[in-house]
Design a protein around this motif. Structure first.
Motif, short mmCIF file in Angstrom:
data_model
loop_
_atom_site.label_atom_id
_atom_site.label_comp_id
_atom_site.label_asym_id
_atom_site.label_seq_id
_atom_site.Cartn_x
_atom_site.Cartn_y
_atom_site.Cartn_z
N HIS A 95 -1.80 -4.06 -6.69
CA HIS A 95 -2.62 -4.95 -6.09
C HIS A 95 -2.79 -6.28 -7.30
O HIS A 95 -2.94 -7.16 -6.84
CB HIS A 95 -3.84 -4.41 -5.46
N ASP A 140 -1.18 8.60 -10.69
CA ASP A 140 -1.73 9.01 -9.41
C ASP A 140 -1.58 7.83 -8.43
O ASP A 140 -1.57 6.72 -8.80
CB ASP A 140 -2.83 9.27 -9.32
N SER A 141 -1.48 8.19 -7.10
CA SER A 141 -1.27 7.09 -6.05
C SER A 141 -2.19 6.09 -6.15
O SER A 141 -2.13 4.94 -6.03
CB SER A 141 -1.18 7.75 -4.71
N ALA A 142 -3.35 6.40 -6.23
CA ALA A 142 -4.53 5.32 -6.13
C ALA A 142 -4.42 4.39 -7.20
O ALA A 142 -4.78 3.04 -7.11
CB ALA A 142 -6.02 6.08 -6.00
N SER A 143 -4.26 4.88 -8.39
CA SER A 143 -4.08 3.93 -9.64
C SER A 143 -2.66 3.08 -9.67
O SER A 143 -2.88 2.07 -9.89
CB SER A 143 -4.06 4.76 -10.88
N ARG A 144 -2.02 3.70 -9.06
CA ARG A 144 -0.67 2.80 -8.96
C ARG A 144 -0.79 1.95 -7.90
O ARG A 144 -0.26 0.74 -8.03
CB ARG A 144 0.47 3.68 -8.62
N ILE A 145 -1.29 2.05 -6.69
CA ILE A 145 -1.50 1.18 -5.95
C ILE A 145 -2.46 -0.13 -6.26
O ILE A 145 -2.51 -1.30 -5.98
CB ILE A 145 -2.22 1.62 -4.57
N GLU A 146 -3.61 0.27 -6.94
CA GLU A 146 -4.50 -0.60 -7.46
C GLU A 146 -3.88 -1.76 -8.58
O GLU A 146 -3.95 -2.83 -8.51
CB GLU A 146 -5.89 -0.11 -8.07
N ASP A 152 5.74 -2.20 -7.86
CA ASP A 152 5.03 -1.85 -9.09
C ASP A 152 5.60 -2.67 -10.21
O ASP A 152 5.00 -3.18 -10.98
CB ASP A 152 5.04 -0.11 -9.47
N GLY A 160 0.72 -1.19 -0.06
CA GLY A 160 0.08 -0.14 0.07
C GLY A 160 0.69 1.25 0.01
O GLY A 160 0.15 2.37 0.33
N PRO A 202 2.33 4.59 -1.06
CA PRO A 202 1.73 5.39 -1.88
C PRO A 202 2.71 6.21 -3.08
O PRO A 202 2.43 6.85 -3.91
CB PRO A 202 0.88 6.58 -1.27
#
Length: 561
Positions: A546, A537-543, A454, A429, A431
């Motif tokens: 995952h 962006d952080s959210a897209s990268r974390i998703e 990533d 997780g 960021p």
């Protein structure tokens, strides 16, 4: 508005008998002017003597850059405290002797051009004790740093909380600690410079809550003083107990820096924290992404190549690839694991955080670094620095070369499994962009604890496996001599792993021993991997991260159940 002031001058020693001074550490007679030229460091034994708060500002900040913060000091005597003298009398005497209003001086300034907010304590003012006025000044400095998004430097020198203010002084520990928490949330770098001595409430609050803890040689830091500890537990304390050197070994401080080198060390840290990403499309594409483009080889040959003595280590890559690299030490709990290297630097001008395992280059270093097998302290040190990367928004580069986590009894007692598991969760997780490279051996969960990324790359001669071939052979064939057969069955080589999708690309190897060429290839691979990640962006990268690991072992869409 605040008045721009010149750097506070060093006090001029009186003439006559004070032309010579006695070193309190070695009893040598030292010429006062020589001691002043050395910023209070004894030329005979290297003892770092005390400096006043104005001297600290003068020695650390660029000339002409000092602007004192306008902090109102409200006198208070909440307890009406009297020992041999009333507390207000002691305050007046301290102000007369030091020329200061309180035991801390706060200012804006620059270090080699890098802006910084500084709060410097003065032990000569009532032992640098933490009272309401000091707590207010430290908190105000934190608030200025937060408002201006400027790194904060806290220079500590204290005997602890101010007894004459009782529980009000105690509350300053909470007050300053919550101010530092706000800086964490704001993503502002905080640096603590520990000087001798730093004890009690200061040590147990803002002095040890900063992102990076730097100590002067010989500086003492602790919650309880050695005399109190010895009297309480009735034991002889270890040699060097609570000194900077002892604390570095036990994972509490990041760096020990002599006074003459402080400006340079602080400047490097500020350069990384204040740098801007400058990734470009100019780096050549060197990563091989098609398994068919890699030569077929027996996996055991890859194992032997990965273990070959003389391959570049994490520290080799750090010094060849990164500008202004500063290694950070310690898990802030108990130890500093030499098998794990962590630090800050700039890759082609872009600030990054580096974590990686370190085997060593000589027999002695191999033994000292546990043959690259990290202990729980190593994984906790990495976790601490990874959280710093998240706080400052810095990309992470992870370099893996380990046969696995250290399997000793002490490691199990200290929670090896928990430390690895915590890193897996943390990385999943985080960021910021994370690129991991298996540069040699990638062994089991000890390697994976640095490789939830990533983008996962490996060098052409590297290997990555759930267990060493020897371990697999011993378990399944009852014969470690069957390691080549196990390596083939495990498919540990780069070509196989790229085909399985475990790695996203392979970095070609250069001639063995050519570390510069190896670093150039690795640097190009890192830059081409980090560039597209930095644009997400952080959210897209974390998703995306995952989904990458979620896919391993999942049913293929459309396949029959």
């Amino acid at each position: 508005m605040t008045e721009t002031l010149p750097a506070p001058p060093l006090p001029t020693p009186a003439a006559g008998p004070t032309d010579w001074v006695l070193c309190t550490a070695c009893d040598a007679m030292v010429y006062a002017k020589r001691l002043r030229r050395g910023a209070g460091v004894c030329p005979e034994c290297g003892h770092h003597g005390p400096l006043t708060a104005p001297e600290r500002l003068a020695g650390l900040l660029d000339e002409g850059s000092v602007r004192l913060l306008p902090i109102e000091h409200v006198d208070g005597d909440p307890l009406g405290f009297v020992d041999s003298r009333p507390y207000p009398d002691r305050l007046r005497d301290a102000r007369r002797r030091t020329g200061l209003q309180e035991a801390v001086l706060c200012a804006r300034g620059r270090i080699d051009g890098h802006p910084v907010v500084v709060a410097a304590m003065d032990f000569g003012f009532l032992g640098g004790s933490l009272g309401a006025a000091v707590g207010e000044a430290i908190t105000r400095a934190c608030e200025v740093a937060e408002a201006e998004h400027t790194p904060l430097l806290l220079v500590s020198a204290s005997g602890g909380a101010r007894m004459q203010e009782g529980v009000v002084a105690l509350m300053q520990m909470a007050k300053t600690s919550q101010a530092l928490r706000r800086l964490d949330e704001a993503g502002v770098l905080t640096i603590s410079l520990v000087t001798d001595p730093t004890y009690g409430g200061v040590a147990a609050s803002f002095a040890t809550l900063c992102d990076v803890i730097v100590a002067e040689p010989g500086a003492r830091l602790g919650f309880a003083g050695p005399r109190v500890i010895a009297q309480t537990i009735g034991e002889t304390l270890p040699e060097g107990f609570q000194t900077a050197e002892y604390l570095l070994e036990h994972g509490i401080v990041d760096l020990i820096v002599p006074r003459a080198e402080l400006r340079g060390a602080l400047s490097r840290l500020l350069a990384v924290a204040g740098g801007q990403a400058c990734l470009t499309d100019e780096s050549p594409e060197v990563v091989v992404r098609d398994p068919a483009a890699l030569p077929e080889r027996h996996p055991w040959d890859a194992v032997r190549a990965a273990r070959r003595f003389g391959r570049p280590t994490t520290l080799d890559y750090a010094h060849l690839l990164l500008e202004d690299f500063t290694e950070l030490h310690g898990d802030r709990m108990a130890a500093d694991c030499a098998a794990m290297v962590c630090g800050l630097g700039r890759l082609a001008g872009t600030p990054v955080v580096l974590v990686g395992t370190q085997k060593g280059r000589t027999p002695g270093e191999l033994a000292r670094r546990n043959y690259g097998m990290p202990t729980p302290a190593g994984y906790r040190k990495a976790a601490r620095v990874l959280r710093l990367a998240g706080k400052l928004g810095l990309p992470v580069v992870s370099l893996v070369d380990t046969s696995g986590a250290f399997p000793g009894v002490a490691a199990e007692e200290q929670g090896q499994a928990v430390a690895i598991a915590e890193n897996l969760r943390l990385l999943s997780g985080l960021p910021v962009p994370v690129v991991a490279v298996v540069t040699g051996e990638g062994g089991s969960g000890g390697a994976l604890a640095l490789a939830v990324a990533d983008v996962v790359l490996m060098c052409a001669d590297a290997v990555y496996s759930v267990i060493t071939p020897e371990g697999c052979a011993s378990i399944l064939w009852k014969d470690a001599g069957c390691a080549p057969r196990a390596a083939e069955a495990l498919r540990v080589d780069a070509r196989s792993l790229l085909g399985l999708g475990v790695v996203d690309g392979v970095v070609p190897e250069t001639e063995h021993g050519d570390h510069l060429a190896a670093a150039e290839a690795l640097g190009a691979a890192l830059l081409t991997s980090l560039l597209p990640l930095s644009r997400m962006d952080s959210a897209s990268r974390i998703e995306r991260r995952h989904a990458r690991f979620r896919a391993f072992g999942a049913p293929t869409p459309g396949a029959n159940p």
